[in-house]
Scaffold this motif. Structure first.
Motif, PDB file in Angstrom:
ATOM      1  N   VAL A   1      42.626  46.388  37.096  1.00 22.42           N
ATOM      2  CA  VAL A   1      41.170  46.226  37.144  1.00 22.42           C
ATOM      3  C   VAL A   1      40.688  45.817  35.759  1.00 22.42           C
ATOM      4  CG1 VAL A   1      38.956  47.388  37.497  1.00 22.42           C
ATOM      5  CG2 VAL A   1      40.884  47.889  39.016  1.00 22.42           C
ATOM      6  N   GLU A   2      39.722  44.923  35.725  1.00 23.19           N
ATOM      7  CA  GLU A   2      39.155  44.454  34.466  1.00 23.19           C
ATOM      8  C   GLU A   2      37.647  44.664  34.475  1.00 23.19           C
ATOM      9  OE1 GLU A   2      39.332  40.446  31.654  1.00 23.19           O
ATOM     10  OE2 GLU A   2      39.689  40.283  33.813  1.00 23.19           O
ATOM     11  N   THR A   3      37.100  45.129  33.354  1.00 24.97           N
ATOM     12  CA  THR A   3      35.663  45.289  33.191  1.00 24.97           C
ATOM     13  C   THR A   3      35.114  44.050  32.509  1.00 24.97           C
ATOM     14  OG1 THR A   3      35.896  47.689  32.982  1.00 24.97           O
ATOM     15  CG2 THR A   3      33.816  46.717  32.259  1.00 24.97           C
ATOM     16  N   CYS A   4      34.160  43.394  33.145  1.00 24.32           N
ATOM     17  CA  CYS A   4      33.659  42.112  32.641  1.00 24.32           C
ATOM     18  C   CYS A   4      32.584  42.316  31.570  1.00 24.32           C
ATOM     19  CB  CYS A   4      33.065  41.289  33.778  1.00 24.32           C
ATOM     20  SG  CYS A   4      34.241  40.864  35.075  1.00 24.32           S
TER      21      CYS A   4
ATOM     22  N   GLN B   1      26.890  44.554  32.658  1.00 25.83           N
ATOM     23  CA  GLN B   1      28.017  44.879  31.804  1.00 25.83           C
ATOM     24  C   GLN B   1      29.063  45.693  32.547  1.00 25.83           C
ATOM     25  OE1 GLN B   1      26.171  46.831  28.500  1.00 25.83           O
ATOM     26  NE2 GLN B   1      25.518  44.938  27.508  1.00 25.83           N
ATOM     27  N   HIS B   2      28.754  46.206  33.704  1.00 26.96           N
ATOM     28  CA  HIS B   2      29.679  47.045  34.445  1.00 26.96           C
ATOM     29  C   HIS B   2      30.106  46.373  35.749  1.00 26.96           C
ATOM     30  CE1 HIS B   2      27.874  49.985  31.673  1.00 26.96           C
ATOM     31  NE2 HIS B   2      29.028  50.623  31.787  1.00 26.96           N
ATOM     32  N   LEU B   3      30.474  45.097  35.645  1.00 27.73           N
ATOM     33  CA  LEU B   3      31.061  44.376  36.768  1.00 27.73           C
ATOM     34  C   LEU B   3      32.574  44.537  36.674  1.00 27.73           C
ATOM     35  CD1 LEU B   3      30.703  42.331  39.148  1.00 27.73           C
ATOM     36  CD2 LEU B   3      31.060  40.528  37.456  1.00 27.73           C
ATOM     37  N   TYR B   4      33.174  45.013  37.737  1.00 27.54           N
ATOM     38  CA  TYR B   4      34.617  45.245  37.750  1.00 27.54           C
ATOM     39  C   TYR B   4      35.291  44.219  38.660  1.00 27.54           C
ATOM     40  CZ  TYR B   4      33.174  49.740  35.812  1.00 27.54           C
ATOM     41  OH  TYR B   4      32.612  50.722  35.046  1.00 27.54           O
ATOM     42  N   CYS B   5      36.403  43.702  38.202  1.00 30.61           N
ATOM     43  CA  CYS B   5      37.126  42.673  38.952  1.00 30.61           C
ATOM     44  C   CYS B   5      38.608  43.034  39.039  1.00 30.61           C
ATOM     45  CB  CYS B   5      37.001  41.306  38.275  1.00 30.61           C
ATOM     46  SG  CYS B   5      35.312  40.740  38.028  1.00 30.61           S
ATOM     47  N   HIS B   6      39.226  42.631  40.138  1.00 32.04           N
ATOM     48  CA  HIS B   6      40.680  42.687  40.212  1.00 32.04           C
ATOM     49  C   HIS B   6      41.243  41.699  39.184  1.00 32.04           C
ATOM     50  CE1 HIS B   6      40.654  45.118  43.844  1.00 32.04           C
ATOM     51  NE2 HIS B   6      39.771  44.295  44.374  1.00 32.04           N
TER      52      HIS B   6
ATOM     53  N   HIS C   1      29.859  40.377  42.530  1.00 32.44           N
ATOM     54  CA  HIS C   1      29.866  41.782  42.895  1.00 32.44           C
ATOM     55  C   HIS C   1      31.217  42.400  42.526  1.00 32.44           C
ATOM     56  CE1 HIS C   1      26.159  40.999  45.026  1.00 32.44           C
ATOM     57  NE2 HIS C   1      26.763  40.060  45.743  1.00 32.44           N
ATOM     58  N   SER C   2      31.214  43.654  42.151  1.00 30.04           N
ATOM     59  CA  SER C   2      32.449  44.308  41.737  1.00 30.04           C
ATOM     60  C   SER C   2      33.506  44.238  42.838  1.00 30.04           C
ATOM     61  CB  SER C   2      32.180  45.771  41.376  1.00 30.04           C
ATOM     62  OG  SER C   2      31.467  45.854  40.152  1.00 30.04           O
ATOM     63  N   PHE C   3      34.704  43.872  42.433  1.00 32.32           N
ATOM     64  CA  PHE C   3      35.885  43.804  43.305  1.00 32.32           C
ATOM     65  C   PHE C   3      35.721  42.795  44.443  1.00 32.32           C
ATOM     66  CE2 PHE C   3      35.777  48.263  41.697  1.00 32.32           C
ATOM     67  CZ  PHE C   3      36.835  48.143  40.813  1.00 32.32           C
ATOM     68  N   CYS C   4      34.869  41.799  44.242  1.00 34.82           N
ATOM     69  CA  CYS C   4      34.695  40.783  45.288  1.00 34.82           C
ATOM     70  C   CYS C   4      35.852  39.788  45.309  1.00 34.82           C
ATOM     71  CB  CYS C   4      33.368  40.049  45.115  1.00 34.82           C
ATOM     72  SG  CYS C   4      33.146  39.291  43.478  1.00 34.82           S
ATOM     73  N   ASN C   5      36.657  39.726  44.265  1.00 30.12           N
ATOM     74  CA  ASN C   5      37.820  38.823  44.237  1.00 30.12           C
ATOM     75  C   ASN C   5      39.028  39.543  44.838  1.00 30.12           C
ATOM     76  OD1 ASN C   5      37.984  40.608  42.060  1.00 30.12           O
ATOM     77  ND2 ASN C   5      39.039  39.138  40.742  1.00 30.12           N
TER      78      ASN C   5
ATOM     79  N   CYS D   1      33.412  37.576  38.663  1.00 33.12           N
ATOM     80  CA  CYS D   1      34.785  37.740  39.138  1.00 33.12           C
ATOM     81  C   CYS D   1      35.267  36.393  39.677  1.00 33.12           C
ATOM     82  CB  CYS D   1      34.864  38.783  40.253  1.00 33.12           C
ATOM     83  SG  CYS D   1      34.490  40.482  39.765  1.00 33.12           S
ATOM     84  N   GLN D   2      36.538  36.088  39.444  1.00 34.72           N
ATOM     85  CA  GLN D   2      37.098  34.853  39.973  1.00 34.72           C
ATOM     86  C   GLN D   2      38.488  35.103  40.533  1.00 34.72           C
ATOM     87  OE1 GLN D   2      39.844  32.828  38.988  1.00 34.72           O
ATOM     88  NE2 GLN D   2      40.553  34.266  37.425  1.00 34.72           N
TER      89      GLN D   2
END
Length: 244
Positions: free
Chosen positions: A51-54, A25-30, A111-115, A60-61
């Motif tokens: 930043v968006e919390t998934c 629940q705490h995956l973060y994406c650009h 992984h968080s911020f992998c995009n 992340c895409q």
């Protein structure tokens, strides 16, 4: 003793499962979109400060559509969370040179911020896009590329081996992108064939519309007669799928 041991293992399993769900629940994406026209794709900056919390189970895409006609390139890009898909990188060359080129790229990662891709030199092959083709002296097409509608479309010489004048629109929606791209130029692909049958780019969906009949190139042969060049069906220049 056996029952207590089994209960302990069950409790440990439930705690681990709960912890995994909490982490998911705490995956973060650009997060962000970009829509631009460039003459040099190396100047394209694919970064965002948002930043968006998934939600649980999302990935992340980052996805990008590149269309080149004449000297200009249109780039439509999106980053963010997506509830669908698997960890993978997909690169498709829908329309190869000469003439109008269409390339798409999408990446799903867990992984968080992998995009975090910033530019596109590895995606858009400069050896292909910057190579000057031999131009015809007799075959010209209206050429333009615009977000929305073309204000003008000058008639420009076409690369040798192109056989048609393409005129159409690409409607792109999804991933917070909602735009229409008008495309005119030289091609060897059949009418409404720029996308080569692949209409999804990550979360984006592309609808190709061709309200005008494409013009088939004619060439003069030695005896003064006119010969119509055969139309060949375009194939995917590149389709790459890598599971991460």
């Amino acid at each position: 003793m056996g029952a207590r041991h089994a209960q302990g293992l069950l409790l440990l399993f439930l705690l681990r499962a709960s912890s995994t769900r909490t982490l998911a629940q705490h995956l973060y994406c650009h997060k962000g979109i970009s829509m631009s026209l460039e003459e040099d794709p190396r100047a394209f900056n694919w970064t965002t400060e948002r930043v968006e919390t998934c939600d649980n189970g999302a990935l992340c895409q980052e996805s990008l559509m590149m269309v080149k006609s004449g000297a200009k390139m249109a780039l439509l890009a999106t980053k963010g969370c997506n509830p669908e898909g698997i960890p993978a990188i997909t690169l498709v060359q829908h329309s190869p040179p000469p003439g109008i080129m269409v390339v798409s790229y999408s990446s799903y990662c867990e992984h968080s911020f992998c995009n975090n891709r910033k530019n596109i030199p590895e995606i858009w092959n400069p050896e292909i896009s910057e190579q000057a083709p031999n131009m015809s002296t007799t075959f010209h097409c209206p050429t333009c590329l615009a977000l929305g509608a073309c204000s003008s479309a000058p008639s420009l010489p076409c690369p040798i081996d192109t056989t048609r004048c393409y005129q159409g629109k690409l409607q792109v929606a999804g991933g917070d992108v909602d735009s229409t791209l008008e495309v005119k130029g030289c091609t060897s692909l059949p009418r409404c064939g720029l996308m080569s049958g692949i209409f999804t780019i990550g979360p984006m969906w592309v609808k190709e519309m061709c309200p005008y009949q494409s013009l088939i190139q004619s060439r003069k042969v030695g005896n003064g007669a006119t010969t119509w060049l055969p139309i060949s069906i375009g194939r995917f220049g590149l389709l790459l799928l890598l599971l991460l």
